[in-house]
Design a protein around this motif. Structure first.
Motif, PDB file in Angstrom:
ATOM      1  N   UNK A   1       8.816   6.685  -5.504  1.00 31.96           N
ATOM      2  CA  UNK A   1       9.925   6.522  -4.567  1.00 31.96           C
ATOM      3  C   UNK A   1      10.086   7.769  -3.696  1.00 31.96           C
ATOM      4  N   UNK A   2       9.939   8.925  -4.294  1.00 30.48           N
ATOM      5  CA  UNK A   2      10.103  10.167  -3.531  1.00 30.48           C
ATOM      6  C   UNK A   2       9.003  10.304  -2.466  1.00 30.48           C
ATOM      7  N   UNK A   3       7.778   9.968  -2.843  1.00 30.06           N
ATOM      8  CA  UNK A   3       6.685  10.066  -1.868  1.00 30.06           C
ATOM      9  C   UNK A   3       6.905   9.131  -0.681  1.00 30.06           C
ATOM     10  N   UNK A   4       7.544   8.006  -0.922  1.00 34.70           N
ATOM     11  CA  UNK A   4       7.732   7.027   0.157  1.00 34.70           C
ATOM     12  C   UNK A   4       8.906   7.363   1.073  1.00 34.70           C
ATOM     13  N   UNK A   5       9.796   8.270   0.650  1.00 34.56           N
ATOM     14  CA  UNK A   5      11.044   8.381   1.437  1.00 34.56           C
ATOM     15  C   UNK A   5      10.954   9.322   2.636  1.00 34.56           C
ATOM     16  N   UNK A   6       9.791   9.885   2.910  1.00 35.87           N
ATOM     17  CA  UNK A   6       9.492  10.622   4.151  1.00 35.87           C
ATOM     18  C   UNK A   6      10.141  11.998   4.233  1.00 35.87           C
ATOM     19  N   UNK A   7      10.867  12.433   3.189  1.00 39.23           N
ATOM     20  CA  UNK A   7      11.523  13.731   3.270  1.00 39.23           C
ATOM     21  C   UNK A   7      10.684  14.835   2.616  1.00 39.23           C
ATOM     22  N   UNK A   8       9.912  14.486   1.609  1.00 38.30           N
ATOM     23  CA  UNK A   8       9.071  15.481   0.935  1.00 38.30           C
ATOM     24  C   UNK A   8       7.868  15.795   1.831  1.00 38.30           C
ATOM     25  N   UNK A   9       7.324  14.753   2.417  1.00 37.67           N
ATOM     26  CA  UNK A   9       6.216  14.875   3.366  1.00 37.67           C
ATOM     27  C   UNK A   9       6.292  13.646   4.263  1.00 37.67           C
ATOM     28  N   UNK A  10       6.112  13.845   5.560  1.00 42.27           N
ATOM     29  CA  UNK A  10       6.233  12.740   6.506  1.00 42.27           C
ATOM     30  C   UNK A  10       4.915  11.984   6.631  1.00 42.27           C
ATOM     31  N   UNK A  11       4.991  10.657   6.671  1.00 40.95           N
ATOM     32  CA  UNK A  11       3.811   9.861   6.980  1.00 40.95           C
ATOM     33  C   UNK A  11       3.123   9.204   5.805  1.00 40.95           C
ATOM     34  N   UNK A  12       3.615   9.471   4.592  1.00 35.01           N
ATOM     35  CA  UNK A  12       2.999   8.866   3.405  1.00 35.01           C
ATOM     36  C   UNK A  12       3.563   7.468   3.211  1.00 35.01           C
ATOM     37  N   UNK A  13       2.713   6.488   3.006  1.00 34.36           N
ATOM     38  CA  UNK A  13       3.129   5.118   2.758  1.00 34.36           C
ATOM     39  C   UNK A  13       2.552   4.618   1.450  1.00 34.36           C
ATOM     40  N   UNK A  14       2.570   3.313   1.293  1.00 34.15           N
ATOM     41  CA  UNK A  14       2.248   2.738  -0.015  1.00 34.15           C
ATOM     42  C   UNK A  14       0.816   3.023  -0.484  1.00 34.15           C
ATOM     43  N   UNK A  15      -0.130   2.937   0.415  1.00 34.59           N
ATOM     44  CA  UNK A  15      -1.522   3.168   0.012  1.00 34.59           C
ATOM     45  C   UNK A  15      -1.724   4.603  -0.443  1.00 34.59           C
ATOM     46  N   UNK A  16      -1.330   5.547   0.414  1.00 39.06           N
ATOM     47  CA  UNK A  16      -1.657   6.947   0.136  1.00 39.06           C
ATOM     48  C   UNK A  16      -0.773   7.546  -0.951  1.00 39.06           C
ATOM     49  N   UNK A  17       0.407   6.984  -1.157  1.00 40.99           N
ATOM     50  CA  UNK A  17       1.218   7.415  -2.302  1.00 40.99           C
ATOM     51  C   UNK A  17       0.478   7.060  -3.593  1.00 40.99           C
ATOM     52  N   UNK A  18      -0.001   5.833  -3.687  1.00 42.23           N
ATOM     53  CA  UNK A  18      -0.716   5.414  -4.904  1.00 42.23           C
ATOM     54  C   UNK A  18      -2.001   6.215  -5.111  1.00 42.23           C
ATOM     55  N   UNK A  19      -2.737   6.418  -4.036  1.00 43.50           N
ATOM     56  CA  UNK A  19      -4.006   7.132  -4.158  1.00 43.50           C
ATOM     57  C   UNK A  19      -3.786   8.603  -4.529  1.00 43.50           C
ATOM     58  N   UNK A  20      -2.738   9.208  -3.974  1.00 45.28           N
ATOM     59  CA  UNK A  20      -2.461  10.612  -4.293  1.00 45.28           C
ATOM     60  C   UNK A  20      -2.029  10.745  -5.751  1.00 45.28           C
ATOM     61  N   UNK A  21      -1.187   9.835  -6.217  1.00 47.87           N
ATOM     62  CA  UNK A  21      -0.741   9.910  -7.619  1.00 47.87           C
ATOM     63  C   UNK A  21      -1.918   9.723  -8.565  1.00 47.87           C
ATOM     64  N   UNK A  22      -2.843   8.858  -8.197  1.00 44.69           N
ATOM     65  CA  UNK A  22      -4.035   8.691  -9.047  1.00 44.69           C
ATOM     66  C   UNK A  22      -4.834   9.997  -9.111  1.00 44.69           C
ATOM     67  N   UNK A  23      -5.067  10.597  -7.951  1.00 43.49           N
ATOM     68  CA  UNK A  23      -5.875  11.826  -7.938  1.00 43.49           C
ATOM     69  C   UNK A  23      -5.196  12.956  -8.690  1.00 43.49           C
ATOM     70  N   UNK A  24      -3.849  12.940  -8.668  1.00 42.00           N
ATOM     71  CA  UNK A  24      -3.124  13.999  -9.371  1.00 42.00           C
ATOM     72  C   UNK A  24      -2.943  13.642 -10.851  1.00 42.00           C
ATOM     73  N   UNK A  25      -3.384  12.456 -11.255  1.00 38.52           N
ATOM     74  CA  UNK A  25      -3.237  11.964 -12.630  1.00 38.52           C
ATOM     75  C   UNK A  25      -1.774  11.974 -13.081  1.00 38.52           C
ATOM     76  N   UNK A  26      -0.910  11.467 -12.199  1.00 37.09           N
ATOM     77  CA  UNK A  26       0.521  11.410 -12.505  1.00 37.09           C
ATOM     78  C   UNK A  26       1.022   9.972 -12.445  1.00 37.09           C
ATOM     79  N   UNK A  27       1.845   9.616 -13.419  1.00 33.47           N
ATOM     80  CA  UNK A  27       2.403   8.255 -13.461  1.00 33.47           C
ATOM     81  C   UNK A  27       3.444   8.089 -12.355  1.00 33.47           C
ATOM     82  N   UNK A  28       3.403   6.951 -11.627  1.00 34.24           N
ATOM     83  CA  UNK A  28       4.328   6.749 -10.507  1.00 34.24           C
ATOM     84  C   UNK A  28       5.797   6.776 -10.915  1.00 34.24           C
ATOM     85  N   UNK A  29       6.091   6.500 -12.168  1.00 36.02           N
ATOM     86  CA  UNK A  29       7.499   6.468 -12.595  1.00 36.02           C
ATOM     87  C   UNK A  29       8.012   7.816 -13.100  1.00 36.02           C
ATOM     88  N   UNK A  30       7.146   8.813 -13.172  1.00 35.72           N
ATOM     89  CA  UNK A  30       7.611  10.122 -13.642  1.00 35.72           C
ATOM     90  C   UNK A  30       8.724  10.649 -12.738  1.00 35.72           C
TER      91      UNK A  30
END
Length: 264
Positions: A149-178
């Motif tokens: 949710x934080x990655x999608x809200x455009x305040x932490x970093x601008x321009x991240x959407x559903x695809x790149x949020x998921x791909x970034x969390x995978x690369x960082x090995x972090x669960x989306x609900x953390x």
DNA sequence: CAATCCACCTGTTCGC
DNA sequence: TGCGAACAGGTGGATT
């Protein structure tokens, strides 16, 4: 739909075609979605910029044309059945293709974003020098939201959407609900690096074009980052790292794809 | 303040 | 084949 890599690719393709040309006319039939377009007629296109998912056309006369592509919007050099608006330049027609009509356009005094939601309060550009680890970690600490949710809200970093949020969390090995504030500094730094890497790689490949081909570059060419998606759109397929089937779960109202083992 | 729906639109794909 | 359900890259607003 289009996220930072797709919007930036659009910007790079359009700028050389349009720079210096006068915008003769803006044709459309939807003044509710495309605001004050008459102001732009006759102005010259000075530059084309981007903030997050917004395209910023700098026009002569102190004007600016701001475009958000929404989920399905994109510029095309050929008209389509879903052309909603056409920008007429000398010997060049630029068509705004947008089947779902979520896209928006405003012509404003340059920098006056009062009637444009979101644009005035975007976070930093994740591929710019101004995107520093320290600020990113602070942003994580200040939020109890799930990472997705934080990655999608455009305040932490601008321009991240559903695809790149998921791909970034995978690369960082972090669960989306953390919850964001529970990350260790090391985990936060992994996410920071993953986000930059994913966006930079996707940009280098012209973004992601999914099977419906909604996103294309103005000349009709597709991006190719979709071939490198590790999790997005891969529910049930094996994780490229460990082979565990990718899971899909709704988080923050959006389909979220992750490896339950690598991102456990 | 935050999490959850719903709304805005239209098209495509999936399951029965 | 037909038909309805589910789903889709985004974001804003109302509700709880």
């Amino acid at each position: 739909m289009p996220e930072l890599p797709e919007v930036e690719t659009t910007r790079r393709r359009l700028l050389p075609l349009l720079q210096g040309k006068p915008l003769l006319r803006v044709r459309h039939q939807d003044p509710g979605r495309y605001r004050h377009t008459e102001r732009a007629e006759g102005a010259r296109l000075l530059d084309l910029g981007r903030r997050g998912k917004f395209l910023l056309f700098a026009l002569s006369g102190g004007l600016e044309m701001v475009v958000h592509l929404g989920m399905t919007g994109g510029f095309r050099l050929e008209a389509t059945p879903h052309t909603r608006l056409t920008l007429e330049f000398p010997s060049l027609l630029l068509h705004f293709h947008d089947p779902r009509r979520f896209g928006r356009l405003w012509v404003v005094e340059r920098g006056d974003y009062r009637e444009i939601p979101l644009l005035g309060r975007l976070g930093p550009e994740p591929l710019s020098e101004g995107f520093q680890l320290e600020g990113f970690l602070q942003g994580l600490r200040r939020s109890a939201k799930p990472l997705k949710a934080l990655l999608l809200d455009q305040t932490l970093a601008a321009g991240v959407g559903n695809i790149y949020a998921d791909e970034a969390l995978f690369r960082a090995r972090l669960h989306p609900l953390r919850p964001a504030q529970e990350l260790s500094p090391g985990e936060g730094e992994r996410l920071y690096r993953a986000l930059r890497e994913v966006l930079a790689e996707a940009l280098a490949l012209g973004g992601s074009t999914l099977s419906d081909r909604t996103y294309q570059q103005p000349d009709g060419r597709p991006g190719s980052f979709q071939e490198r998606h590790a999790v997005y759109g891969r529910e049930g397929l094996p994780c490229p790292a460990c082979g565990t089937p990718i899971r899909r779960q709704v988080v923050a109202g959006r389909s979220t794809h992750f490896c339950p083992r690598c991102q456990g």
